[in-house]
Design a protein around this motif. Structure first.
Motif, mmCIF file in Angstrom:
data_model
loop_
_atom_site.group_PDB
_atom_site.id
_atom_site.type_symbol
_atom_site.label_atom_id
_atom_site.label_comp_id
_atom_site.label_asym_id
_atom_site.label_seq_id
_atom_site.Cartn_x
_atom_site.Cartn_y
_atom_site.Cartn_z
ATOM 1 N N MET A 1 0.920 -1.193 0.224
ATOM 2 C CA MET A 1 0.042 0.044 0.028
ATOM 3 C C MET A 1 0.701 1.253 0.038
ATOM 4 S SD MET A 1 -2.853 1.095 2.915
ATOM 5 C CE MET A 1 -4.168 0.261 2.242
ATOM 6 N N ILE A 2 0.614 2.186 -0.918
ATOM 7 C CA ILE A 2 1.325 3.653 -0.976
ATOM 8 C C ILE A 2 0.345 4.680 -0.642
ATOM 9 C CG2 ILE A 2 2.801 4.970 -2.478
ATOM 10 C CD1 ILE A 2 3.695 2.458 -3.657
ATOM 11 N N VAL A 3 0.725 5.461 -0.075
ATOM 12 C CA VAL A 3 -0.019 6.881 0.114
ATOM 13 C C VAL A 3 0.869 8.100 -0.051
ATOM 14 C CG1 VAL A 3 -1.391 5.530 1.951
ATOM 15 C CG2 VAL A 3 0.475 6.893 2.697
ATOM 16 N N VAL A 27 4.882 13.885 -0.984
ATOM 17 C CA VAL A 27 5.809 12.741 -1.073
ATOM 18 C C VAL A 27 5.047 11.561 -0.660
ATOM 19 C CG1 VAL A 27 7.683 11.482 0.104
ATOM 20 C CG2 VAL A 27 7.674 14.145 -0.145
ATOM 21 N N GLU A 28 5.302 10.319 -1.450
ATOM 22 C CA GLU A 28 4.519 9.137 -1.392
ATOM 23 C C GLU A 28 5.257 8.239 -0.362
ATOM 24 O OE1 GLU A 28 4.118 7.301 -5.190
ATOM 25 O OE2 GLU A 28 2.848 8.815 -6.112
ATOM 26 N N TYR A 29 4.642 7.629 0.264
ATOM 27 C CA TYR A 29 5.184 6.841 1.435
ATOM 28 C C TYR A 29 4.506 5.404 1.337
ATOM 29 C CZ TYR A 29 6.498 11.112 3.543
ATOM 30 O OH TYR A 29 7.341 12.510 3.811
ATOM 31 N N PRO A 30 5.268 4.273 1.585
ATOM 32 C CA PRO A 30 4.839 2.785 1.730
ATOM 33 C C PRO A 30 4.150 2.857 3.067
ATOM 34 C CG PRO A 30 7.125 2.771 2.061
ATOM 35 C CD PRO A 30 6.875 4.298 1.705
ATOM 36 N N VAL A 31 3.234 2.219 3.198
ATOM 37 C CA VAL A 31 2.363 1.842 4.519
ATOM 38 C C VAL A 31 2.847 0.483 5.211
ATOM 39 C CG1 VAL A 31 0.180 1.558 5.772
ATOM 40 C CG2 VAL A 31 0.521 3.068 3.933
ATOM 41 N N LEU A 43 -1.639 5.041 10.396
ATOM 42 C CA LEU A 43 -0.617 4.656 9.131
ATOM 43 C C LEU A 43 0.688 4.630 10.016
ATOM 44 C CD1 LEU A 43 -2.132 5.919 5.963
ATOM 45 C CD2 LEU A 43 -2.981 3.976 7.432
ATOM 46 N N ARG A 44 1.259 3.390 9.832
ATOM 47 C CA ARG A 44 2.683 3.534 10.274
ATOM 48 C C ARG A 44 3.604 3.715 9.017
ATOM 49 N NH1 ARG A 44 4.842 2.181 15.066
ATOM 50 N NH2 ARG A 44 3.229 1.205 15.763
ATOM 51 N N ILE A 45 4.243 4.621 8.871
ATOM 52 C CA ILE A 45 5.007 4.738 7.609
ATOM 53 C C ILE A 45 6.715 4.789 8.027
ATOM 54 C CG2 ILE A 45 3.419 5.781 6.254
ATOM 55 C CD1 ILE A 45 4.635 8.355 6.692
ATOM 56 N N ARG A 55 18.876 4.806 10.238
ATOM 57 C CA ARG A 55 17.750 3.983 9.843
ATOM 58 C C ARG A 55 16.655 5.072 9.747
ATOM 59 N NH1 ARG A 55 16.671 0.077 15.269
ATOM 60 N NH2 ARG A 55 15.946 1.881 16.514
ATOM 61 N N ASP A 56 15.620 4.442 9.292
ATOM 62 C CA ASP A 56 14.142 5.173 9.372
ATOM 63 C C ASP A 56 13.733 4.966 10.818
ATOM 64 O OD1 ASP A 56 12.480 2.808 9.177
ATOM 65 O OD2 ASP A 56 12.755 2.950 7.015
#
Length: 124
Positions: A1-3, A27-31, A43-45, A55-56
């Motif tokens: 899933m991308i938001v 910006v697009e982020y993967p969920v 949502l955890r991104i 690290r992120d």
């Protein structure tokens, strides 16, 4: 899933703000995980608090901040219902204390996060 981030809601005040160090409008982020309760959807991104970070940091954000770009759910997500919430995430992340262990830099939690994060990103 991308938001895609369309607005930023402060996690502390709940107000719409112009910027935040961990997330950017447009910006697009993967969920990585979805957590729903009666009052909210989070949502955890993965966010990078600064470019020098090794690290992120997987942060929780209000789903109202985003539009869905891709609704494809990763194969490793499972639904878990309990404590008044529904969670979509890898089963390993849903064990009690996982996120505490991760943020306390417990090596096995860090390795589990990295493995499943990579799997989620490969399917985004």
């Amino acid at each position: 899933m991308i938001v895609r981030c369309v607005q930023i809601i402060s996690p502390t005040s709940g107000e719409v703000v112009n910027d935040h160090p961990g997330i950017r409008i447009g910006v697009e982020y993967p969920v990585l995980e979805v957590i729903t309760t009666v009052r909210s959807v989070l949502l955890r991104i993965p966010e990078r608090l600064n470019v020098a970070a090794e690290r992120d940091t997987p942060g929780l954000w209000d789903a109202a901040m985003f539009t869905v770009v891709s609704s494809r759910m990763p194969d490793c997500w499972v639904a878990e219902l309990g404590n008044g919430q529904l969670t979509l995430a890898p089963k390993e992340w849903q064990r009690p204390g996982f996120w505490d262990d991760y943020f306390d830099d417990e090596p096995s939690a860090g390795a589990e996060y990295e493995r499943l994060r990579a799997e989620i990103l490969s399917q985004a």
